[in-house]
Structures are given as structure tokens and as C-alpha cells.
Design a protein around this motif. Structure first.
Motif, short mmCIF file in Angstrom:
data_model
loop_
_atom_site.label_atom_id
_atom_site.label_comp_id
_atom_site.label_asym_id
_atom_site.label_seq_id
_atom_site.Cartn_x
_atom_site.Cartn_y
_atom_site.Cartn_z
N ALA A 51 -2.89 5.53 5.26
CA ALA A 51 -3.53 6.53 6.11
C ALA A 51 -5.05 6.38 6.06
O ALA A 51 -5.74 6.48 7.09
N VAL A 52 -5.59 6.14 4.87
CA VAL A 52 -7.03 5.96 4.72
C VAL A 52 -7.49 4.71 5.46
O VAL A 52 -8.51 4.71 6.17
N LYS A 53 -6.73 3.63 5.30
CA LYS A 53 -7.07 2.38 5.97
C LYS A 53 -7.01 2.52 7.48
O LYS A 53 -7.88 2.00 8.20
N ALA A 54 -6.00 3.24 7.98
CA ALA A 54 -5.87 3.45 9.43
C ALA A 54 -7.04 4.26 9.97
O ALA A 54 -7.56 3.99 11.05
N GLU A 74 -12.14 4.50 12.97
CA GLU A 74 -13.57 4.83 13.02
C GLU A 74 -14.38 3.60 13.39
O GLU A 74 -15.31 3.68 14.21
N MET A 75 -14.04 2.46 12.80
CA MET A 75 -14.76 1.22 13.11
C MET A 75 -14.55 0.83 14.56
O MET A 75 -15.50 0.43 15.26
N THR A 76 -13.33 0.95 15.06
CA THR A 76 -13.03 0.60 16.45
C THR A 76 -13.82 1.46 17.41
O THR A 76 -14.42 0.95 18.37
N GLU A 77 -13.87 2.75 17.16
CA GLU A 77 -14.61 3.67 18.03
C GLU A 77 -16.11 3.37 17.99
O GLU A 77 -16.80 3.43 19.01
N LEU A 85 0.83 -1.20 0.00
CA LEU A 85 0.00 0.00 0.00
C LEU A 85 0.86 1.25 0.00
O LEU A 85 1.96 1.28 0.57
N THR A 86 0.35 2.29 -0.63
CA THR A 86 1.03 3.58 -0.60
C THR A 86 0.78 4.22 0.77
O THR A 86 -0.10 3.80 1.53
#
Length: 338
Positions: A16-19, A24-27, A10-11
Motif C-alpha cells: 500500500a505504501v509503495k502504491a 504520487e510520483m506519477t502525478e 512485500l506485506t
């Protein structure tokens, strides 16, 4: 041997987008879990949780912790069996296309050689070592899979048959009615397994009591069959199973919480045998759960986990060789006459 394709690197922008998406999903899941736990502070919320837990205990998700059961059911209310992608393949089933994985918390420990990140076991699945923290890992429910018709495992196809709840006889605690004789006998055997004897007789104003000094459980001989069985479940599967009798000073200091635990376990045992029982002390949860939100969350989670694990232990005993030995030693008498 099929050649494995290497994943594209990944670039930095993609990372950064994946993180951000993962955060967001974790929260979102943490907030959902927090809302679910705080919902237990009401009588209605607690009873709803017990219904879910009782159903879950009869399925494969019953092996998970209370927190992970809450997480699973908030994402998939009808869940019955939750496994990794590979585990489903090993069981002769394939996750269907376009299925979104469920997420549960698993401890962060040293990853074994050749172990994929998605296959990290949760504590309930055999995670070892002291966790450094927790991370979300993907799992799939049986309803998200289908038989692998084209690939027969050595032992044939594996089919999931979700456990169906037993029909409930609705008469409530304190109301005349019947209960299965096996419920009384198994609870008596469970008492013997823990070193206690069971008897019926005079109990004063109480429906029953447990006396650690003499290792005796007594149920009032004035109670009808159903209520006598519920009282026995409260004393044996509840108080003895939860370990309350090992620390009577602690019991008297935290009586509200411990009575709720005992009644909750008794409710789940009764439901397992098709008997509907109320949880009277659920109305007093707010009185012992704490005042600060953090304290309330911690106490409710701990209590729910005690109830879950205690009920699960009773079910495991019921299916164990020790049950037959204890049953014979108990020489259980007949169920009190209705």
C-alpha cells in the motif's frame, strides 16, 4: 553460475505504501509534463523548447518522443544519453551508487518471457503492439554512470562523450551574413530526395515559395547567403519535410500552425549549422493552439512532436547513403553570394 536470490514478498501494508508513493510520483511527473507543455504557448517558451530539442536531437535522447524528451529534461536538464540499467552495463558502464532513476512513459503491452518490468521498451526504443495504456519506467542518464574498469566488455571500454552545441553565429533572420555552403547543398539534396528541384529567381514580395504542382522550390535571388539558406530550410526541411505540401487545403486552413512548424524546423536546422534564426510566427501560437486547456495541450504536444520528428528525419537523411545519391542528382550550385 551465481545463485539468484529471491526477492522478499512485500506485506500488504508495504504494498500500500509503495502504491501510494508510485501514484504520487506519477502525478508529480504528469503535472511537470503538463506545465512544460503549457509553457510552450508563449513565444519565449516555444523558443526555449526549440533550443532544448535542437540540443537533444544531437544526442541519443533525440530518439524519444517529444513528451518523453520533456520528461527527461525536466528531471535532468543536462541529459544526453538515457538507457536502462542493463543497457548501460552492456555498454561497459555502471550506474553509480545512490543514483535516482529518471522516469519516462512506455506503452503497456504483453511482457515477453524473461523480461524484467524495468526493461519494457518505450515506443521509441522498439515497443511493439497496440498499447493498452502507459506506465512509468526507469532510465539512467550517462552522467549517472561511470566506466566499468573491472569488467572489460569484448570490444573494450565504452566512453560517453556528450555532444557539445556548435558555436552560434548570432545575426538573426533577415540580416546579412554567411552560412555554411554544406547547408545549402544538403537542403537542395533533401528537396531532390522528396522529388523537388531548387532554383533561385524572382519571388515577388516573398523570400521564397514551394509549388507542389511543378515540384519546385524557389528562393529569391535578392537574398543574401544566410537568409537564402534559412528560406531554403523553411521551404524544404520545414514545409516539405512536415508534409504540408501534400495537403494544400489543410495548409490554408491551418496556416498559423504550419508556418510555425516550418519556421521551427528551419530554426533547428540553422542552429545545427551554427546559424541563429528567429521564429517569427511563435508570437502567434496562442492564436491557433486552441482555447480550452486540454485542446491547447494536445495541439502544442502534437506540433512539438511534428517539429522534433521532422528535424530528426533531416539529420538521419544527412547521414544516409541516399544523401550522397541525391546530392549528385541535384548537382547543387554555389551558395548565393553574400
Amino acid at each position: 553460475m551465481a545463485k539468484r536470490t529471491r526477492r522478499r514478498t512485500l506485506t500488504e501494508a508495504e504494498k500500500a505504501v509503495k502504491a501510494a508513493e508510485h501514484k504520487e510520483m506519477t502525478e508529480r511527473l504528469r503535472q511537470g509534463l503538463e506545465d512544460a507543455v503549457m509553457g510552450l504557448a508563449t513565444s519565449e517558451g516555444w523558443m526555449a523548447m526549440l533550443t532544448q530539442m535542437a540540443r537533444a536531437a544531437g544526442t541519443e535522447i533525440g530518439r524519444f518522443s517529444a513528451n518523453n524528451i520533456f520528461l527527461i529534461l525536466t528531471q535532468c536538464p543536462h541529459a544526453t544519453a538515457v538507457c536502462t540499467y542493463k543497457q548501460w552495463q552492456e555498454r561497459g558502464r555502471q550506474v553509480m551508487l545512490n543514483q535516482k532513476s529518471l522516469r519516462i512513459f512506455a506503452p503497456i503491452t504483453a511482457k515477453k518471457k524473461g523480461q524484467e518490468a524495468d526493461d519494457v521498451p518505450s515506443e521509441e526504443e522498439g515497443g511493439e503492439g497496440r498499447p493498452k495504456g502507459y506506465m512509468l519506467v526507469p532510465r539512467f542518464d550517462a552522467s549517472q554512470t561511470e566506466p566499468m574498469w573491472q569488467h572489460k566488455p569484448k570490444d573494450g571500454l565504452y566512453f560517453i562523450t556528450p555532444a557539445l552545441p556548435a558555436p552560434v553565429k548570432r545575426f538573426g533572420a533577415g540580416t546579412p551574413g554567411e552560412a555554411p555552403a554544406e547547408m545549402w547543398r544538403m537542403l537542395t539534396a533533401y528537396a531532390v530526395h522528396h522529388g523537388y528541384s531548387v532554383e533561385t529567381g524572382e519571388t515577388g514580395t516573398a523570400q521564397g515559395w514551394t509549388r507542389p504542382s511543378t515540384k519546385t522550390v524557389r528562393v529569391s535571388d535578392k537574398e543574401k547567403a544566410a537568409q537564402a539558406s534559412l528560406t531554403l530550410a523553411h521551404e524544404v526541411a520545414g514545409h516539405i519535410g512536415c508534409g504540408h505540401v501534400a495537403d494544400m487545403d489543410g495548409y490554408f486552413r491551418h496556416r498559423g500552425r504550419m508556418e510555425t512548424e516550418a519556421e521551427s524546423v528551419a530554426h533547428m536546422v540553422a542552429a545545427f549549422y551554427g546559424v541563429d534564426a528567429t521564429v517569427e510566427s511563435a508570437d502567434y501560437i496562442a492564436g491557433w493552439a486552441g482555447r480550452e486547456p486540454k485542446e491547447v495541450r494536445a495541439m502544442l504536444t502534437a506540433t512539438a512532436e511534428t517539429v522534433r520528428s521532422t528535424f530528426r528525419a533531416f539529420l538521419e537523411f544527412r547521414e544516409s547513403p541516399e544523401a550522397a545519391v541525391a546530392m549528385e542528382a541535384a548537382q547543387a550550385g554555389a551558395l548565393p553570394v553574400a
